[in-house]
Design an enzyme around this catalytic site. Structure first.
Site, PDB file in Angstrom:
ATOM      1  N   ASN A  50      -5.574  -5.528  -6.104  1.00  0.00           N
ATOM      2  CA  ASN A  50      -4.988  -4.189  -6.029  1.00  0.00           C
ATOM      3  C   ASN A  50      -4.186  -3.859  -7.287  1.00  0.00           C
ATOM      4  OD1 ASN A  50      -4.415  -1.779  -4.355  1.00  0.00           O
ATOM      5  ND2 ASN A  50      -2.308  -2.496  -4.408  1.00  0.00           N
ATOM      6  N   LYS A  73       5.004  -6.430  -4.227  1.00  0.00           N
ATOM      7  CA  LYS A  73       3.851  -7.322  -4.338  1.00  0.00           C
ATOM      8  C   LYS A  73       3.293  -7.390  -5.762  1.00  0.00           C
ATOM      9  CE  LYS A  73       0.715  -3.869  -2.228  1.00  0.00           C
ATOM     10  NZ  LYS A  73       1.802  -2.916  -1.840  1.00  0.00           N
ATOM     11  N   HIS A 116       2.071   4.243   4.468  1.00  0.00           N
ATOM     12  CA  HIS A 116       0.714   4.712   4.783  1.00  0.00           C
ATOM     13  C   HIS A 116       0.589   5.158   6.247  1.00  0.00           C
ATOM     14  CE1 HIS A 116      -0.360   3.197   0.873  1.00  0.00           C
ATOM     15  NE2 HIS A 116      -0.079   1.951   1.215  1.00  0.00           N
TER      16      HIS A 116
END
Length: 239
Positions: free
Chosen positions: A143, A120, A188
């Site tokens: 981010n 990303k 995660h």
């Protein structure tokens, strides 16, 4: 136009880079807020004192939130919404928001939202460079690099945001002009119960989007959108 009401009691939960960007932004709009962090001496604490009076800053315990009469929280991405005090407040109707939700209240130019388990940052950077090469005043962040709220400025033609699943958890009405979910793989897993909970967080990138891009080779990226919303799928295969 801002969607921020004046009758709410707000708190920024968690400092650090994102929390401090919320602090600066809310202060710049003349909006009152508390700052609460579970750490005694969180990063950004001294900087926050320049924007928020010390009697409205609480460190060392998040449970103080239950005594402040809060109605709206801006939760930093590193803090899970299943944290007990946040879960209790959410059950009572306290709004759990984040910096990207706040960005959406104020953004006045088209923006691209990009998420995915991998690549990303690369794609966000590439899209921003392509727009800049076309002569568009383009700012990229989220981010990646600068927090989204620090990007907001007059005269911007496009924003390109890299978004994590943590940021998307507290984003409720993204409404990107173009939303892209590149791929979904286990990541995660200390934060999510399983892959599908993680996928649901990632899929929030599509909420209210005007157009979508997904991965033809990854069914977990396929969006569920209202009829008429254009969707394009990319693939690395030749057919």
């Amino acid at each position: 136009m801002s969607l921020i009401g004046s009758d709410r009691v707000r708190a920024v939960v968690g400092l650090g880079v994102t929390g401090l960007s919320c602090v600066r932004f809310l202060a710049s709009k003349g909006i009152e807020f508390y700052v609460v962090d579970s750490r005694e001496n969180p990063p950004g604490l001294e900087q926050a004192k320049a924007f928020c009076s010390e009697d409205r800053i609480f460190t060392g315990d998040l449970d103080v939130l239950e005594t402040l009469g809060v109605t709206e929280l801006f939760v930093s991405p590193g803090i899970a919404l299943r944290t007990p005090v946040l879960a209790r407040l959410a059950e009572r109707g306290v709004a759990m928001r984040g910096d990207i939700d706040l960005f959406c209240d104020y953004v006045d130019a088209p923006f691209v939202a990009i998420t995915g388990s991998n690549a990303k940052s690369t794609v966000t950077t590439l899209v921003a460079m392509l727009l800049q090469a076309c002569g568009k005043n383009t700012k990229a962040g989220g981010n990646l690099g600068l927090p989204a709220l620090d990007l907001l400025s007059p005269g911007t033609d496009f924003y390109v945001l890299e978004l994590s699943s943590f940021q998307l958890e507290t984003t409720h009405a993204l409404q990107a002009d173009l939303a892209c979910l590149l791929n979904v793989s286990e990541d995660h897993m200390d934060r999510y119960k399983d892959l599908y909970e993680y996928q649901r967080a990632k899929q929030k990138v599509y909420r209210g989007c005007k157009a979508a891009v997904c991965n033809k080779q990854d069914i977990l990226t396929a969006p569920l959108l209202a009829e008429g919303v254009p969707v394009r799928a990319f693939t690395t295969k030749s057919s």
